[in-house]
Design an enzyme around this catalytic site. Structure first.
Site, short mmCIF file in Angstrom:
data_model
loop_
_atom_site.label_atom_id
_atom_site.label_comp_id
_atom_site.label_asym_id
_atom_site.label_seq_id
_atom_site.Cartn_x
_atom_site.Cartn_y
_atom_site.Cartn_z
CG ASN A 13 -2.21 -0.80 1.05
OD1 ASN A 13 -2.67 -1.23 0.07
ND2 ASN A 13 -2.67 -1.46 2.27
CG ASP A 20 -8.39 -2.05 -2.56
OD1 ASP A 20 -7.97 -2.61 -1.45
OD2 ASP A 20 -9.06 -1.14 -2.86
CD GLU A 66 -2.75 -6.87 6.49
OE1 GLU A 66 -1.65 -6.53 7.42
OE2 GLU A 66 -3.58 -5.98 6.39
#
Length: 203
Positions: free
Chosen positions: A92, A101, A127
């Site tokens: 990220n 994503d 996650e």
């Protein structure tokens, strides 16, 4: 003449009433079907993780209670595994949340492709993913979990944004050594042990 027309008028009125009745019944059936479809969509949305299409945490816990109660009746074991993507925050941070994503979706598809139709998978949060293996002890659960870990390790291009090297750490426990009240906690502790052991492993 008027008396002669009365039966025709009555017959015409009855036919009109029949048509109106059938029309109303058709409209009611259509609206009932639309309402049923809307309710099914709402239920699906309430029970499904919007990104991965897996069960969400609430729906998983409902299924877990059902499977736990069933296992108590049948005396068959079941296993719980917690899977956590290693260093996911770096994805990220370095490539953006869109890439993150895409990686989550790709991993969920890897996971599902190595499970039986009777296995129950969910996105636990972030996650982290959970899998419930009905009628399966820990040694048996390790077989598909090992395939998931190995396949994840060698998979690349999990995101359209970048080529991502991904690994997963897994903690697993079964109902033979853990009761229903503590099996998820035991699997979570096993996950921490997998992280402490260097990640990309099963404990």
């Amino acid at each position: 003449l008027c008396l002669g027309l009365v039966p025709h008028y009555i017959a015409l009125t009855l036919e009109q009433l029949r048509i109106v009745k059938e029309t109303l019944e058709l409209r009611v059936a259509e609206r009932t079907k639309a309402l049923q479809l809307a309710n099914e969509q709402l239920e699906l949305a309430a029970n499904t993780d919007i990104l991965t299409g897996l069960l969400n945490r609430r729906a998983f816990l409902n299924r877990f209670k059902y499977e736990s109660d069933r296992a108590n009746r049948t005396q068959n074991p079941y296993s719980i595994a917690i899977l956590d993507l290693d260093h996911f925050k770096n994805i990220n941070d370095n490539f953006g949340h869109q890439a993150g994503d895409e990686v989550l979706l790709a991993f969920s598809q890897i996971m599902i492709s190595h499970l039986r139709t009777t296995d129950i998978a969910c996105r636990w949060g972030g996650e982290e993913f959970l899998i419930l293996f009905p009628d399966t002890n820990q040694a048996e659960a390790n077989i598909p979990l090992t395939r998931i870990r190995e396949f994840t390790e060698v998979s690349e291009d999990l995101s359209d944004e970048t080529s991502v090297k991904l690994t997963v750490s897994i903690g697993v426990s079964d109902s033979i050594v853990s009761g229903a009240d503590s099996i998820i906690d035991h699997a979570d502790k096993a996950l921490y042990a997998a992280k402490a052991a260097g990640r990309n492993t099963i404990c």
